[in-house]
Design a protein around this motif. Structure first.
Motif, PDB file in Angstrom:
ATOM      1  N   LEU A 221       0.833  -1.201   0.000  1.00 29.92           N
ATOM      2  CA  LEU A 221       0.000   0.000   0.000  1.00 29.92           C
ATOM      3  C   LEU A 221       0.867   1.250   0.000  1.00 29.92           C
ATOM      4  O   LEU A 221       0.656   2.180  -0.798  1.00 29.92           O
ATOM      5  N   VAL A 222       1.860   1.289   0.871  1.00 32.50           N
ATOM      6  CA  VAL A 222       2.769   2.438   0.921  1.00 32.50           C
ATOM      7  C   VAL A 222       3.560   2.553  -0.385  1.00 32.50           C
ATOM      8  O   VAL A 222       3.716   3.644  -0.937  1.00 32.50           O
ATOM      9  N   PHE A 223       4.052   1.422  -0.886  1.00 32.28           N
ATOM     10  CA  PHE A 223       4.824   1.425  -2.123  1.00 32.28           C
ATOM     11  C   PHE A 223       3.994   1.981  -3.279  1.00 32.28           C
ATOM     12  O   PHE A 223       4.481   2.796  -4.078  1.00 32.28           O
ATOM     13  N   GLY A 224       2.732   1.555  -3.361  1.00 31.03           N
ATOM     14  CA  GLY A 224       1.873   2.033  -4.435  1.00 31.03           C
ATOM     15  C   GLY A 224       1.654   3.529  -4.382  1.00 31.03           C
ATOM     16  O   GLY A 224       1.680   4.212  -5.412  1.00 31.03           O
ATOM     17  N   VAL A 225       1.455   4.062  -3.166  1.00 28.70           N
ATOM     18  CA  VAL A 225       1.223   5.499  -3.021  1.00 28.70           C
ATOM     19  C   VAL A 225       2.498   6.281  -3.322  1.00 28.70           C
ATOM     20  O   VAL A 225       2.477   7.282  -4.050  1.00 28.70           O
TER      21      VAL A 225
END
Length: 489
Positions: A221-225
């Motif tokens: 999730l963090v990587f995608g954002v």
């Protein structure tokens, strides 16, 4: 309880003085590591070739593994032995710090920070559980937890200052190396001074799969954002990454409901309004605080041109303000409901962050930093005790440790998610023109978003938590931490 009975309830063979000393060093080290890298980020970025956005992974890697695996660490300590898990965590933390200090590429440092987070998730709850068992009652317990609290505050207060001094007068690598002697000292004292007591009855095996699914989902999730600076929100890369993240997090929820092992957290716990409200509030506060520290550190160094040591000194008013706010919360806590203190503290912190948002490229410490630091830090200090007090109200005694660990996890996870979202927003505002004005505009936007998060946190607290006098309302006094509570506060 008299001294004879107090000694009788301790673990046979334990050496209380060494146990307290070991736990104090552990608490100081874990608290220090939450903030010591912030001031060194510009030097780390230029030294290893991090991009502006990727630099946030120096923080994400630690926060996500620490927060995501904290509950598993607490359950592992209960099942496999607190001393054993503490020694494992200290060894891993020290080794990861050593490897991180010698890192030659961004991936190596990020990997070392992730390993530090795993070590911290093991050692923090195990250390506090040992302290609780070693000092079960009486004045010695009060003194022991006083030392624990002091080390918690000292580590957080000195982390930014130590990071600045080490970065400027030694090297950024020393913000990693500094943990090695502390971990070694704590390991030696814990080896000689602590004794494991066998649990009365073993529960099921800890839910390792659930911990892996939750941590993996949050990382994606963090990587995608974060990667939206290169891949837009509607790109196949971003959509796929976020979709896989949702699948992993949904799988975590299903595993927690159906696992034959001991779940990390009973999902029905969130039906408790105090638990749900405190953790929602804590998630948002963690997101705002981590992001504000990040933006202000970069503003002072990249826009105002301050050195790392001077930047560390400029954070001292914030650290002292947190102490003042915490003391004030204790004094008011006997008369004012925790819900009210959380709302007032959150609004004062939001005011400080909005004031921070008025920064300018030709600003100074006195005009742009000092006043907002005092307002935001005192407000933050007002929040700390009441949110801990609220998070365990109405919880069954056998779940208070889980509820305390959950509260600390929510702050760490909030810190990483908030920094990912707000850091990306600030980067988009800055664009490719890395001039003082462009950087200032990005940091100002990020700080204003921090203020908005605090306002949402206050609204959440007022909407979810019970009013004073309602059944289930938190007591005015602030309890001492439960056995699985960590330094994440």
């Amino acid at each position: 309880m008299n001294g004879t009975n107090e000694k009788a309830t301790r673990s046979p063979g334990a050496r209380p003085g060494l146990t307290l000393a070991a736990v104090a060093v552990v608490q100081f080290m874990v608290s220090l590591d939450l903030s010591v890298v912030n001031v060194g980020l510009p030097e780390i970025g230029s030294g290893l070739g991090f991009s502006t956005v990727d630099l946030t992974w120096v923080i994400h890697a630690y926060a996500l593994t620490f927060g995501g695996l904290l509950l598993l660490g607490g359950k592992a300590a209960d099942r496999y032995g607190r001393k054993r898990v503490l020694l494992f965590g200290l060894g891993l933390f020290g080794l990861a710090s050593l490897v991180g200090g010698f890192a030659q590429a961004p991936g190596q440092l990020v990997g070392a920070r992730a390993a530090q987070g795993i070590g911290a998730a093991a050692l923090a709850p195990a250390a506090l559980a040992l302290l609780t068992a070693t000092f079960p009652t009486g004045k010695a317990r009060v003194k022991a937890f006083g030392v624990w609290s002091a080390m918690n505050a000292a580590g957080g207060a000195l982390g930014v200052l130590a990071g600045g001094l080490l970065t400027e007068y030694a090297s950024w690598r020393w913000v990693m190396f500094v943990n090695v002697p502390m971990a070694t000292l704590a390991l030696a004292m814990a080896w000689r001074g602590t004794v494991d007591s066998k649990p009365a009855a073993r529960g099921g095996r800890p839910d390792v799969l659930g911990a892996v699914l939750a941590t993996g989902g949050l990382v994606l999730l963090v990587f995608g954002v974060v990667r939206t600076d290169q891949h837009g929100w509607t790109s196949a890369v971003t959509v796929t990454t976020l979709a896989v993240s949702v699948v992993l997090l949904a799988a975590f929820v299903r595993v927690e409901r159906t696992t034959a092992r001991e779940p990390l957290v009973r999902l029905g716990l969130f039906a408790n309004r105090s638990v749900a409200g405190a953790n929602s509030y804590n998630l948002l506060v963690g997101a705002a605080m981590a992001s504000a520290f990040y933006f202000m550190s970069l503003y002072l160094q990249r826009v105002l041109g301050e050195g790392a040591a001077a930047t560390g000194l400029m954070f001292l008013p914030f650290a002292l303000g947190v102490v003042v706010g915490s003391v004030l919360a204790v004094k008011l806590g006997y008369k004012v409901a925790p819900r009210t203190l959380m709302a007032c503290g959150g609004l004062l912190t939001a005011l400080g962050f909005a004031w921070f948002g008025l920064i300018s490229p030709d600003g100074s410490f006195l005009t742009d930093v000092f006043g907002p630091s005092v307002a935001a830090s005192v407000g933050f200090g007002l929040c700390l005790g009441p949110v801990v007090s609220t998070a365990t109200v109405g919880v069954e005694p056998q779940e208070t440790g889980t509820a305390s660990g959950l509260l600390n996890s929510s702050r760490q996870i909030g810190a990483s998610l908030g920094l990912a979202a707000l850091g990306t927003a600030a980067e988009h505002r800055t664009g490719h023109a890395l001039t003082p004005q462009a950087l200032n505009d990005g940091y100002a936007l990020g700080l204003n978003l921090c203020a908005a998060l605090l306002v949402v946190a206050v609204v959440t607290a007022l909407a979810v938590l019970r009013r004073p006098g309602e059944p289930g309302q938190a007591p005015a006094s602030v309890p001492e931490p439960a056995a699985s509570e960590t330094a994440a506060d």
